[in-house]
Each structure stands twice: as C-alpha cells, then as structure tokens.
Design a protein around this motif. Structure first.
Motif, PDB file in Angstrom:
ATOM      1  N   MET A  88      -5.998 -24.270 109.565  1.00 59.57           N
ATOM      2  CA  MET A  88      -6.009 -23.452 110.781  1.00 59.57           C
ATOM      3  C   MET A  88      -6.915 -24.072 111.848  1.00 59.57           C
ATOM      4  N   ASN A  89      -8.096 -24.488 111.438  1.00 57.62           N
ATOM      5  CA  ASN A  89      -9.047 -25.039 112.395  1.00 57.62           C
ATOM      6  C   ASN A  89      -8.613 -26.405 112.919  1.00 57.62           C
ATOM      7  N   THR A  90      -7.984 -27.192 112.059  1.00 55.07           N
ATOM      8  CA  THR A  90      -7.455 -28.484 112.509  1.00 55.07           C
ATOM      9  C   THR A  90      -6.364 -28.278 113.555  1.00 55.07           C
ATOM     10  N   ARG A  91      -5.465 -27.338 113.287  1.00 63.04           N
ATOM     11  CA  ARG A  91      -4.369 -27.080 114.235  1.00 63.04           C
ATOM     12  C   ARG A  91      -4.915 -26.516 115.542  1.00 63.04           C
ATOM     13  N   ALA A  92      -5.926 -25.652 115.458  1.00 62.51           N
ATOM     14  CA  ALA A  92      -6.528 -25.111 116.668  1.00 62.51           C
ATOM     15  C   ALA A  92      -7.099 -26.228 117.536  1.00 62.51           C
ATOM     16  N   SER A  93      -7.761 -27.173 116.910  1.00 60.22           N
ATOM     17  CA  SER A  93      -8.315 -28.303 117.648  1.00 60.22           C
ATOM     18  C   SER A  93      -7.208 -29.120 118.309  1.00 60.22           C
ATOM     19  N   GLU A  94      -6.111 -29.312 117.608  1.00 57.61           N
ATOM     20  CA  GLU A  94      -4.976 -30.064 118.164  1.00 57.61           C
ATOM     21  C   GLU A  94      -4.400 -29.384 119.403  1.00 57.61           C
ATOM     22  N   LEU A  95      -4.473 -28.051 119.434  1.00 57.24           N
ATOM     23  CA  LEU A  95      -3.930 -27.298 120.564  1.00 57.24           C
ATOM     24  C   LEU A  95      -4.885 -27.253 121.750  1.00 57.24           C
ATOM     25  N   GLY A  96      -6.088 -27.800 121.572  1.00 59.52           N
ATOM     26  CA  GLY A  96      -7.059 -27.801 122.656  1.00 59.52           C
ATOM     27  C   GLY A  96      -8.090 -26.692 122.577  1.00 59.52           C
ATOM     28  N   CYS A  97      -8.105 -25.958 121.477  1.00 59.67           N
ATOM     29  CA  CYS A  97      -9.093 -24.885 121.299  1.00 59.67           C
ATOM     30  C   CYS A  97     -10.464 -25.517 121.046  1.00 59.67           C
TER      31      CYS A  97
END
Length: 300
Positions: free
Chosen positions: A174-183
């Motif tokens: 979840m956190n990896t994907r959030a970072s990829e989205l610019g979060c």
C-alpha cells in the motif's frame, strides 16, 4: 462544492494565463466591462475572476466543517480549494480505497478467495463486516462490492491476504503504491481503516489515490451500484444483499448525476469522512473531506 467553485476557479486559472501573457506581450490590451460585475448574475466577469485569483478565501466558498478538505482538478493537477490539505490525519474507512485499487490492479475479479481466520478475527465489533467464515469461498468481485458499498472490513482483509499473504506485508505494498502515485504524507498500517493513530494520510494524498481508482471502469461501475446481490457460497446457501451506503447513490435527496465513485467513512477519533469523484465532459474533480463533524454535510 463541485460546480460553483469549479467554475470560479477555472476562470481564475484562465485569467492567470492571460495575465502572464500580458506580462510577456505588453502590447496586449485586456478589455474590461464593468457592467458585468454583478455577483448575483451567475456570470464571472474579468474583474470578479481577478479578485478571486488574488483572494485566499473567496466569499462564495462553501462552508465545510472538516479538519481538512480538498477539491482537486485531476486534468490540470490543480487544487481548486482546500484547508489543511497536506496535514496528516487518520483517513479512517477511506483507507479501503487503496486496498481496492491494489485488488483491481493485481487480481482478476473472477478469482476466488478461500477464507481463513486471519481474514476476519481481530476486527473490532463495531466495524462493518460481510460476515465471512473460515473455509468459505468468495469471489474477488463480491469482496470489492462489499468493501466499496458497505465498507466491510473483513472483505478488505480477504483481499489483502489474498494478494500478499499477510496484512503486514500488504501494508508495505500500500505504501509503495501510494509513493508511486505521488503521495508524500501517507503511511498505512492496516488495510481497512482501523482506528490506529499511526495510520495516516492527507486530503491531498487521498485525492491522488481516488483519482487512480476512478481510472478503472470496474471501480466506477461497482462503487456507483445501488445494490448488489452476492450469490450463495459453499458454506452459506442464501444470497447476501449488499447495499450502497453512499447517499449520492442510495437517496433521491442527495443523488448526483455526475458522481463517479468514492467511499465514505467514520471514526470515533476523527469523525466523518468522504472521498468522492465527479466526472463530466471529460473533466474529473475529486472532493475529499476528513474529520467532518456532521454526516450529512458531506453530501450538501
């Protein structure tokens, strides 16, 4: 929130481009018609747009009783309005948006999940659940319906453990994907929005996550469904009726034609929250409210 402020801020954005052009091309003359400066006429004159552009809090902003909120234009990557949009706060149940996004990206909707005890044991009693039991076989599609329409926490655990084998491993995804989205201010510690002080995000980051969710037609179709009938399973012969709790879909009073999906939530520690997308003529707006003091205000 979605229409009135949108038109004002779009005009302000366009005016900023015009003013920039005038700076680089000084021979350009900007026409002004003072006769159009009537705030009650439903039109946005050049003077009104100029004033909006230079005003931090335009007088026509809707009243939002939330700890933080944002109205985000995805096409221009522009924050049209907001308050504490980058302040960390518990996202409560709208945490489930990331779980569903990862399920849609990593699983086939016709895949099945065989339920194990870790997929439902430990969920607080006052949290919504689908009521799955050990050994029951359910489809990914039905679990996503349960997560989005009823905010069922066990449905999210089923999806998380199906993907990663354990919730603790899934939160890393979840956190990896959030970072990829610019979060930049998001740290998930659970997959369904347990009232955990360390499970944090922001209105801005949740807008980016919902934007990614609504890029998937399956997400839009499911989250805008009024009611879904889940057929019987190997252990539960009766069908389950899964009804949408979102008032944009479930009521006439708050029905909104341009609603394109989202999720609502509540936490005793934070209050009410909502993530909602609106889409018309190829333009998508995202509204996020976190920590609202009133449930109905989220829809008004």
């Amino acid at each position: 929130i979605f229409i009135i402020v949108f038109m004002k801020r779009v005009m302000s954005f366009l005016l900023s481009l015009i003013l920039t052009s005038a700076f680089f091309f000084p021979n350009v003359v900007l026409a002004v018609n003072d006769d159009l400066d009537d705030p009650e006429d439903g039109l946005v004159s050049q003077n009104e747009a100029y004033n909006d552009l230079l005003t931090d809090a335009p007088a026509d902003l809707p009243s939002v009783t939330g700890t933080s909120y944002i109205l985000y234009d995805t096409e221009s990557d522009t924050i049209l309005m907001g308050k504490n949009a980058d302040a960390q706060i518990q996202p409560a149940a709208i945490t489930k948006l990331m779980t569903v996004l990862l399920a849609i990206e990593n699983l086939d909707l016709e895949d099945t999940v065989t339920v194990t005890q870790p997929m439902y044991i430990g969920i607080p009693e006052n949290y919504y659940t689908l009521g799955v039991t050990e050994g029951e076989i359910v489809t990914v599609r039905d679990l996503i319906y349960a997560a989005l329409l009823e905010s069922d926490s066990d449905a999210c655990l089923c999806l998380a453990i199906k993907i990663s084998g354990a919730e603790s491993l899934f939160t890393g995804l979840m956190n990896t994907r959030a970072s990829e989205l610019g979060c930049t201010n998001t740290f998930f510690t659970n997959c369904y929005g347990n009232d955990d002080m360390s499970n944090l995000s922001t209105a801005h980051d949740m807008a980016l996550i919902l934007d990614a969710c609504t890029d998937h037609q399956d997400f839009v179709d499911i989250s805008t469904t009024f009611q879904h009938t889940m057929p019987g399973t190997n252990l539960y012969s009766d069908s389950r009726i899964i009804s949408n709790a979102n008032r944009f879909i479930s009521t006439q009073e708050y029905s909104y034609d341009y609603y394109a999906g989202g999720l609502t939530g509540y936490s005793e520690g934070v209050g009410y929250s909502i993530a909602a997308a609106a889409n018309t003529n190829g333009r998508k707006l995202i509204g996020i409210i976190l920590g609202a003091t009133d449930s109905l205000m989220r829809y008004s």
